[in-house]
Design a protein around this motif. Structure first.
Motif, short mmCIF file in Angstrom:
data_model
loop_
_atom_site.label_atom_id
_atom_site.label_comp_id
_atom_site.label_asym_id
_atom_site.label_seq_id
_atom_site.Cartn_x
_atom_site.Cartn_y
_atom_site.Cartn_z
N TYR A 5 47.41 37.82 36.24
CA TYR A 5 46.10 37.13 36.31
C TYR A 5 45.78 36.50 34.93
CZ TYR A 5 45.18 39.17 41.20
OH TYR A 5 45.13 39.37 42.19
N TYR A 6 45.14 35.44 35.06
CA TYR A 6 44.71 34.65 33.84
C TYR A 6 43.53 35.64 33.11
CZ TYR A 6 42.82 31.25 30.71
OH TYR A 6 42.33 30.38 29.46
N ASN A 7 43.71 35.87 31.90
CA ASN A 7 42.74 36.40 31.31
C ASN A 7 41.80 35.68 30.17
OD1 ASN A 7 41.10 38.60 29.75
ND2 ASN A 7 42.63 39.61 28.92
N SER A 8 40.75 35.12 30.81
CA SER A 8 40.00 34.20 29.92
C SER A 8 39.40 34.90 28.85
CB SER A 8 39.07 33.56 30.70
OG SER A 8 37.94 34.29 31.62
N ASN A 83 40.15 26.19 29.82
CA ASN A 83 39.85 27.51 30.12
C ASN A 83 39.30 27.48 31.42
OD1 ASN A 83 39.69 30.44 29.89
ND2 ASN A 83 37.79 30.37 28.90
N MET A 86 41.68 26.53 34.15
CA MET A 86 42.72 27.90 34.31
C MET A 86 41.73 28.80 35.29
SD MET A 86 45.69 28.33 34.22
CE MET A 86 46.84 29.54 34.68
N GLU A 87 40.56 29.04 34.76
CA GLU A 87 39.74 30.01 35.69
C GLU A 87 39.68 29.24 37.07
OE1 GLU A 87 36.17 30.25 33.66
OE2 GLU A 87 36.81 32.01 32.36
N GLU A 90 43.04 29.87 39.11
CA GLU A 90 43.11 31.09 39.14
C GLU A 90 42.42 31.65 40.25
OE1 GLU A 90 44.90 34.95 38.51
OE2 GLU A 90 45.38 33.33 37.54
#
Length: 94
Positions: A5-8, A83, A86-87, A90
């Motif tokens: 998973y994308y970690n913002s 960011n 991308m969130e 995701e």
């Protein structure tokens, strides 16, 4: 599976750090402008032949920091938008 998973949070920390630097630069410009204005308006300058050169150098530094601030603000806005994108990506596909 959550390891992918994308970690913002990490990028948000970087953004916060850059905003801190931006505040630092704004503070430096404010102090430099105050110094320049006080010298410019002062009659107590001992060597008047140096005063215009010193004020010109202060103006150069103020202009330089102004450019740095503008570029840093643009970079911060770019990172924030990427960011957020991308969130959203995701959240939509996970």
């Amino acid at each position: 599976m959550s390891a992918y998973y994308y970690n913002s949070v990490g990028l948000s920390g970087t953004i916060a750090s850059l905003k801190g630097k931006l505040d630092e630069y704004n503070s430096i410009i404010e102090k430099l402008s105050t110094l320049k204005n006080s010298i410019e308006n002062s009659n107590e300058w001992v060597q008047n032949n140096i005063k215009p050169e010193f004020i010109a150098k202060c103006n150069e530094y103020i202009a330089f920091y102004g450019i740095v601030i503008a570029k840093l603000e643009a970079y911060i806005n770019y990172i924030e938008s990427k960011n957020k994108a991308m969130e959203n990506l995701e959240n939509s596909y996970s």
